[in-house]
Design a protein around this motif. Structure first.
Motif, PDB file in Angstrom:
ATOM      1  N   GLN A 129      -8.511  -2.765  -6.845  1.00 19.76           N
ATOM      2  CA  GLN A 129      -7.677  -2.345  -5.727  1.00 19.76           C
ATOM      3  C   GLN A 129      -8.495  -2.053  -4.481  1.00 19.76           C
ATOM      4  OE1 GLN A 129      -4.629   0.506  -6.325  1.00 19.76           O
ATOM      5  NE2 GLN A 129      -3.765  -0.528  -8.101  1.00 19.76           N
ATOM      6  N   ALA A 157       1.009   2.603   6.431  1.00 21.10           N
ATOM      7  CA  ALA A 157       0.366   1.802   5.396  1.00 21.10           C
ATOM      8  C   ALA A 157       0.676   0.345   5.699  1.00 21.10           C
ATOM      9  CB  ALA A 157       0.857   2.208   4.001  1.00 21.10           C
ATOM     10  N   GLU A 161      -5.919   6.489  -1.833  1.00 18.98           N
ATOM     11  CA  GLU A 161      -5.170   5.284  -1.510  1.00 18.98           C
ATOM     12  C   GLU A 161      -4.899   4.490  -2.787  1.00 18.98           C
ATOM     13  OE1 GLU A 161      -4.099   4.692   1.411  1.00 18.98           O
ATOM     14  OE2 GLU A 161      -5.389   5.772   2.812  1.00 18.98           O
ATOM     15  N   LEU A 190      -7.594  -2.885  -0.560  1.00 14.88           N
ATOM     16  CA  LEU A 190      -7.509  -1.776   0.388  1.00 14.88           C
ATOM     17  C   LEU A 190      -8.493  -1.972   1.541  1.00 14.88           C
ATOM     18  CD1 LEU A 190      -7.165   1.191  -2.118  1.00 14.88           C
ATOM     19  CD2 LEU A 190      -5.437   0.416  -0.486  1.00 14.88           C
ATOM     20  N   ILE A 218      -2.340   0.897  -4.340  1.00 18.10           N
ATOM     21  CA  ILE A 218      -1.434  -0.191  -4.022  1.00 18.10           C
ATOM     22  C   ILE A 218      -0.576  -0.523  -5.231  1.00 18.10           C
ATOM     23  CG2 ILE A 218      -2.942  -1.195  -2.273  1.00 18.10           C
ATOM     24  CD1 ILE A 218      -3.839  -3.213  -4.333  1.00 18.10           C
ATOM     25  N   GLN A 260       0.850  -1.188   0.000  1.00 19.86           N
ATOM     26  CA  GLN A 260       0.000   0.000   0.000  1.00 19.86           C
ATOM     27  C   GLN A 260       0.882   1.233   0.000  1.00 19.86           C
ATOM     28  OE1 GLN A 260      -2.412   0.303   3.500  1.00 19.86           O
ATOM     29  NE2 GLN A 260      -3.744   1.893   2.655  1.00 19.86           N
TER      30      GLN A 260
END
Length: 337
Positions: A259, A305, A228, A263, A230, A124
């Motif tokens: 994703q 993260a 956010e 997340l 990744i 992340q």
């Protein structure tokens, strides 16, 4: 005593199945693991474990394989994780220390984790909403242009330019730089709105438009860059594990493409320093035959993260936990430096 032995039997079944991909029989267990009891006793233990839902028989006359419940008990009883070799530890340290910026660090980390575990690695990216500001730099580019450099405590760097109607005053820029660092250093995005709004009042009216422009650009940048995201590597490792997905590997790949799914899973794991989610525990249809091992990284608890690996439930859990934990620690050290 029989409960302890049954736990040892379950642990042996998990270890053998992870290694061989073949259902495990009672005679093989006695021969491989020196259990000091007869195959008949082991068969009774296996029958009890099957009745309790820890193992299952995939087809008639076959040995037994672990269920999600069996893997969970195995993971919960792990008292030591598989340590990395000195060569692996040196490789992690050397690879991450040679990174030139945060993007390079994240890219190296995710590739390294995939190589160490032979699973899909997920890192992340530390968004600005999760990090604090370390330093702000103002660099005059021309009489009417100013470069704003934002550096976070995770090593992330963002650059923006501000156009000014009045000519840039070097002395004012120096004072603004100093005051911005006093106001912003160590603070997260949500704590900056009011201090930045109040900053202009500390300057002479002629200089307030420049202060307001820089503050506005800074806040806009921080708000825009809070999404956010990744980074993944090692998806090809799933293809080599296709026999571990009895239905199809397609749903797993589709979940990886979304994703938001990963997340959300990471968010659910935030309370655990090292979290393991097995099969149906993932609460997503596409990942009911997969397991995830994840850890937070970053100098400040609970971290900025998370990173982890995803693979079939037939996973080397001690090895995966050891690798994820070690990489997270090295990454935290690099970013904290």
């Amino acid at each position: 005593m029989s409960e302890d032995r049954r736990l040892h039997v379950l642990q042996a079944i998990v270890k053998d199945y992870v290694e061989t991909r073949e259902p495990v029989g009672s005679r093989v267990l006695v021969e491989r693991h020196a259990l000091d009891v007869s195959p008949a006793t082991i068969r009774n233990d296996m029958a009890a474990l099957e009745e309790q839902g820890y193992i299952a028989q995939p087809h008639t006359s076959a040995g037994r394989i672990p269920t999600d419940k069996g893997y969970r008990l195995f993971v919960d009883q792990i008292d030591t994780v598989k340590p990395l070799s000195p060569a692996e530890r040196r490789a992690i340290q050397n690879l991450l220390e040679d990174a030139v910026d945060l993007d390079d660090v994240v890219d190296r980390t995710v590739r390294l984790l995939a190589q160490l575990t032979h699973q899909v690695a997920v890192v992340q990216y530390p968004s600005l909403s999760r990090t604090a500001l370390r330093h702000l730099e103002l660099v005059p580019l021309s009489p009417h242009r100013l470069l704003v450099v934002i550096i976070t405590d995770a090593g992330r760097v963002e650059q923006r330019t501000v156009e000014t109607a009045a000519e840039v005053d070097q002395a004012v820029v120096a004072e603004l730089r100093a005051r911005l660092n006093v106001v912003c250093a160590g603070r997260r995005v949500e704590a900056l709105t009011q201090p930045l709004a109040d900053l202009a009042a500390e300057f002479a009216p002629a200089h307030r438009p420049l202060v307001e422009a820089v503050a506005a650009e800074l806040l806009q940048t921080l708000r825009q860059e809070t999404q956010e995201r990744i980074v993944m590597a090692g998806t090809a490792n799933l293809a080599r594990s296709d026999v571990d997905f009895p239905r199809t590997i397609g749903p797993v790949l589709e979940a990886l493409e979304e994703q938001v799914v990963l997340l959300r899973l990471f968010a659910e794991m935030e309370e655990d320093p090292i979290a393991v989610r097995i099969g149906s525990e993932n609460h997503h249809e596409g990942l009911t035959e997969a397991s995830i091992v994840a850890s937070a990284y970053g100098a400040r608890p609970p971290g900025i993260a998370r990173l982890g690996v995803l693979g079939p439930t037939r996973m080397d859990y001690p090895g995966a936990i050891g690798a994820v934990r070690a990489v997270a620690r090295y990454l935290s050290r690099i970013l904290g430096g």
